[in-house]
Scaffold this motif. Structure first.
Motif, PDB file in Angstrom:
ATOM      1  N   MET A  28       0.839  -1.178   0.000  1.00 57.24           N
ATOM      2  CA  MET A  28       0.000   0.000   0.000  1.00 57.24           C
ATOM      3  C   MET A  28       0.888   1.247   0.000  1.00 57.24           C
ATOM      4  SD  MET A  28      -2.994   1.243   2.629  1.00 57.24           S
ATOM      5  CE  MET A  28      -3.817  -0.307   2.452  1.00 57.24           C
ATOM      6  N   ILE A  29       0.469   2.258  -0.733  1.00 50.39           N
ATOM      7  CA  ILE A  29       1.258   3.479  -0.795  1.00 50.39           C
ATOM      8  C   ILE A  29       1.072   4.291   0.486  1.00 50.39           C
ATOM      9  CG2 ILE A  29       1.275   3.586  -3.305  1.00 50.39           C
ATOM     10  CD1 ILE A  29      -0.920   5.648  -3.220  1.00 50.39           C
ATOM     11  N   GLU A  30       2.080   5.105   0.773  1.00 53.45           N
ATOM     12  CA  GLU A  30       2.047   5.992   1.928  1.00 53.45           C
ATOM     13  C   GLU A  30       2.185   7.421   1.440  1.00 53.45           C
ATOM     14  OE1 GLU A  30       4.370   5.098   5.484  1.00 53.45           O
ATOM     15  OE2 GLU A  30       4.909   3.208   4.512  1.00 53.45           O
ATOM     16  N   VAL A  31       1.600   8.340   2.172  1.00 58.13           N
ATOM     17  CA  VAL A  31       1.633   9.746   1.785  1.00 58.13           C
ATOM     18  C   VAL A  31       1.960  10.597   3.004  1.00 58.13           C
ATOM     19  CG1 VAL A  31       0.279  11.670   0.883  1.00 58.13           C
ATOM     20  CG2 VAL A  31      -0.142   9.364   0.036  1.00 58.13           C
ATOM     21  N   TYR A  32       2.858  11.574   2.811  1.00 64.75           N
ATOM     22  CA  TYR A  32       3.036  12.628   3.799  1.00 64.75           C
ATOM     23  C   TYR A  32       2.358  13.863   3.250  1.00 64.75           C
ATOM     24  CZ  TYR A  32       6.437  10.261   6.768  1.00 64.75           C
ATOM     25  OH  TYR A  32       7.042   9.406   7.648  1.00 64.75           O
ATOM     26  N   GLY A  33       1.543  14.494   4.087  1.00 65.69           N
ATOM     27  CA  GLY A  33       0.840  15.692   3.674  1.00 65.69           C
ATOM     28  C   GLY A  33       0.348  16.448   4.886  1.00 65.69           C
ATOM     29  N   SER A  34      -0.548  17.402   4.630  1.00 61.23           N
ATOM     30  CA  SER A  34      -1.124  18.207   5.695  1.00 61.23           C
ATOM     31  C   SER A  34      -2.550  18.582   5.333  1.00 61.23           C
ATOM     32  CB  SER A  34      -0.303  19.486   5.894  1.00 61.23           C
ATOM     33  OG  SER A  34      -1.009  20.418   6.699  1.00 61.23           O
ATOM     34  N   SER A  35      -3.394  18.618   6.341  1.00 63.96           N
ATOM     35  CA  SER A  35      -4.781  19.025   6.121  1.00 63.96           C
ATOM     36  C   SER A  35      -4.880  20.514   5.807  1.00 63.96           C
ATOM     37  CB  SER A  35      -5.627  18.691   7.350  1.00 63.96           C
ATOM     38  OG  SER A  35      -5.093  19.332   8.493  1.00 63.96           O
ATOM     39  N   MET A  36      -3.778  21.245   5.928  1.00 59.38           N
ATOM     40  CA  MET A  36      -3.759  22.675   5.617  1.00 59.38           C
ATOM     41  C   MET A  36      -3.176  22.967   4.240  1.00 59.38           C
ATOM     42  SD  MET A  36      -2.730  24.350   9.288  1.00 59.38           S
ATOM     43  CE  MET A  36      -1.187  23.481   9.487  1.00 59.38           C
ATOM     44  N   CYS A  37      -2.751  21.946   3.527  1.00 59.30           N
ATOM     45  CA  CYS A  37      -2.080  22.093   2.235  1.00 59.30           C
ATOM     46  C   CYS A  37      -3.075  21.876   1.098  1.00 59.30           C
ATOM     47  CB  CYS A  37      -0.947  21.072   2.158  1.00 59.30           C
ATOM     48  SG  CYS A  37      -0.274  20.784   0.520  1.00 59.30           S
ATOM     49  N   PRO A  38      -3.325  22.888   0.264  1.00 59.44           N
ATOM     50  CA  PRO A  38      -4.286  22.736  -0.838  1.00 59.44           C
ATOM     51  C   PRO A  38      -3.948  21.591  -1.789  1.00 59.44           C
ATOM     52  CG  PRO A  38      -3.695  25.044  -0.552  1.00 59.44           C
ATOM     53  CD  PRO A  38      -2.785  24.248   0.333  1.00 59.44           C
ATOM     54  N   ASP A  39      -2.670  21.395  -2.081  1.00 60.80           N
ATOM     55  CA  ASP A  39      -2.280  20.306  -2.980  1.00 60.80           C
ATOM     56  C   ASP A  39      -2.524  18.942  -2.340  1.00 60.80           C
ATOM     57  OD1 ASP A  39      -1.207  21.848  -5.266  1.00 60.80           O
ATOM     58  OD2 ASP A  39       0.217  22.553  -3.765  1.00 60.80           O
ATOM     59  N   CYS A  40      -2.308  18.846  -1.033  1.00 62.59           N
ATOM     60  CA  CYS A  40      -2.568  17.597  -0.315  1.00 62.59           C
ATOM     61  C   CYS A  40      -4.059  17.294  -0.295  1.00 62.59           C
ATOM     62  CB  CYS A  40      -2.034  17.679   1.108  1.00 62.59           C
ATOM     63  SG  CYS A  40      -0.248  17.969   1.215  1.00 62.59           S
ATOM     64  N   ILE A  41      -4.861  18.310  -0.089  1.00 60.93           N
ATOM     65  CA  ILE A  41      -6.312  18.143  -0.084  1.00 60.93           C
ATOM     66  C   ILE A  41      -6.787  17.653  -1.447  1.00 60.93           C
ATOM     67  CG2 ILE A  41      -8.504  19.397   0.070  1.00 60.93           C
ATOM     68  CD1 ILE A  41      -7.040  21.199   2.201  1.00 60.93           C
ATOM     69  N   GLU A  42      -6.256  18.241  -2.509  1.00 58.21           N
ATOM     70  CA  GLU A  42      -6.630  17.820  -3.860  1.00 58.21           C
ATOM     71  C   GLU A  42      -6.198  16.378  -4.125  1.00 58.21           C
ATOM     72  OE1 GLU A  42      -6.066  19.071  -8.531  1.00 58.21           O
ATOM     73  OE2 GLU A  42      -5.384  20.445  -6.987  1.00 58.21           O
ATOM     74  N   MET A  43      -4.990  16.025  -3.671  1.00 58.45           N
ATOM     75  CA  MET A  43      -4.495  14.662  -3.850  1.00 58.45           C
ATOM     76  C   MET A  43      -5.382  13.669  -3.113  1.00 58.45           C
ATOM     77  SD  MET A  43      -1.303  12.758  -2.198  1.00 58.45           S
ATOM     78  CE  MET A  43      -2.331  12.870  -0.747  1.00 58.45           C
ATOM     79  N   LYS A  44      -5.710  13.962  -1.848  1.00 62.16           N
ATOM     80  CA  LYS A  44      -6.564  13.055  -1.069  1.00 62.16           C
ATOM     81  C   LYS A  44      -7.925  12.879  -1.736  1.00 62.16           C
ATOM     82  CE  LYS A  44      -6.901  12.769   3.268  1.00 62.16           C
ATOM     83  NZ  LYS A  44      -7.281  13.024   4.647  1.00 62.16           N
ATOM     84  N   LYS A  45      -8.487  13.957  -2.218  1.00 62.07           N
ATOM     85  CA  LYS A  45      -9.787  13.889  -2.886  1.00 62.07           C
ATOM     86  C   LYS A  45      -9.712  12.991  -4.116  1.00 62.07           C
ATOM     87  CE  LYS A  45     -13.310  16.782  -5.042  1.00 62.07           C
ATOM     88  NZ  LYS A  45     -13.683  18.140  -5.437  1.00 62.07           N
ATOM     89  N   ALA A  46      -8.676  13.151  -4.927  1.00 65.49           N
ATOM     90  CA  ALA A  46      -8.516  12.326  -6.126  1.00 65.49           C
ATOM     91  C   ALA A  46      -8.312  10.857  -5.759  1.00 65.49           C
ATOM     92  CB  ALA A  46      -7.343  12.838  -6.964  1.00 65.49           C
ATOM     93  N   PHE A  47      -7.478  10.578  -4.749  1.00 69.03           N
ATOM     94  CA  PHE A  47      -7.249   9.201  -4.319  1.00 69.03           C
ATOM     95  C   PHE A  47      -8.549   8.575  -3.817  1.00 69.03           C
ATOM     96  CE2 PHE A  47      -2.394   8.978  -3.277  1.00 69.03           C
ATOM     97  CZ  PHE A  47      -2.096   9.374  -4.568  1.00 69.03           C
ATOM     98  N   ASP A  48      -9.300   9.332  -3.024  1.00 65.31           N
ATOM     99  CA  ASP A  48     -10.549   8.813  -2.467  1.00 65.31           C
ATOM    100  C   ASP A  48     -11.582   8.546  -3.563  1.00 65.31           C
ATOM    101  OD1 ASP A  48      -9.392   8.956   0.039  1.00 65.31           O
ATOM    102  OD2 ASP A  48     -10.428  10.805   0.617  1.00 65.31           O
ATOM    103  N   ILE A  49     -11.705   9.454  -4.505  1.00 64.69           N
ATOM    104  CA  ILE A  49     -12.658   9.277  -5.609  1.00 64.69           C
ATOM    105  C   ILE A  49     -12.321   8.025  -6.405  1.00 64.69           C
ATOM    106  CG2 ILE A  49     -13.354  10.221  -7.860  1.00 64.69           C
ATOM    107  CD1 ILE A  49     -13.256  13.013  -6.529  1.00 64.69           C
ATOM    108  N   GLU A  50     -11.044   7.783  -6.628  1.00 66.64           N
ATOM    109  CA  GLU A  50     -10.620   6.647  -7.441  1.00 66.64           C
ATOM    110  C   GLU A  50     -10.471   5.360  -6.628  1.00 66.64           C
ATOM    111  OE1 GLU A  50      -8.354   6.881 -10.711  1.00 66.64           O
ATOM    112  OE2 GLU A  50      -9.191   8.801 -11.308  1.00 66.64           O
ATOM    113  N   GLY A  51     -10.699   5.428  -5.333  1.00 71.56           N
ATOM    114  CA  GLY A  51     -10.617   4.225  -4.506  1.00 71.56           C
ATOM    115  C   GLY A  51      -9.205   3.723  -4.297  1.00 71.56           C
ATOM    116  N   ILE A  52      -8.235   4.617  -4.350  1.00 75.06           N
ATOM    117  CA  ILE A  52      -6.837   4.235  -4.142  1.00 75.06           C
ATOM    118  C   ILE A  52      -6.594   4.118  -2.644  1.00 75.06           C
ATOM    119  CG2 ILE A  52      -4.441   4.982  -4.404  1.00 75.06           C
ATOM    120  CD1 ILE A  52      -5.386   6.406  -6.999  1.00 75.06           C
TER     121      ILE A  52
END
Length: 99
Positions: free
Chosen positions: A1-25
């Motif tokens: 499983m992939i791992e991610v470092y990010g922040s709930s305050m980072c716009p790019d991280c939020i966009e990445m999480k949204k895309a991963f969640d939509i695609e079921g990654i």
């Protein structure tokens, strides 16, 4: 499983999480601004890896970053999704919205 470092305050991280969640990654998310242990682990990686050289030189954080199944770290989270936000681009830890 992939791992991610990010922040709930980072716009790019939020966009990445949204895309991963939509695609079921499936991924493990390490929020560096929600947990001191996660921040310390990220800083150890960031300060010891040449992958973050450009981000460090520019005084940037270097998130989001994704650990691939082979153990390599990449800023190219868009490569994991089919319908990633075309506007967000991360290169060498430098992220931004490009139109």
């Amino acid at each position: 499983m992939i791992e991610v470092y990010g922040s709930s305050m980072c716009p790019d991280c939020i966009e990445m999480k949204k895309a991963f969640d939509i695609e079921g990654i499936e991924y493990v998310y390490h929020d560096i601004t929600a947990d001191l242990k996660e921040l310390k682990a990220f800083l150890a990686l960031r300060d010891s890896s040449d992958k973050f050289r450009v981000a460090r030189e520019r005084g940037l954080i270097g998130i989001p970053i994704v650990k691939e199944d082979d153990g390599e770290w990449t800023f190219h989270w868009q490569d994991f999704v089919k319908s990633a936000g075309a506007e967000s681009v991360c290169e060498d830890g430098v992220c931004g919205i490009h139109k």
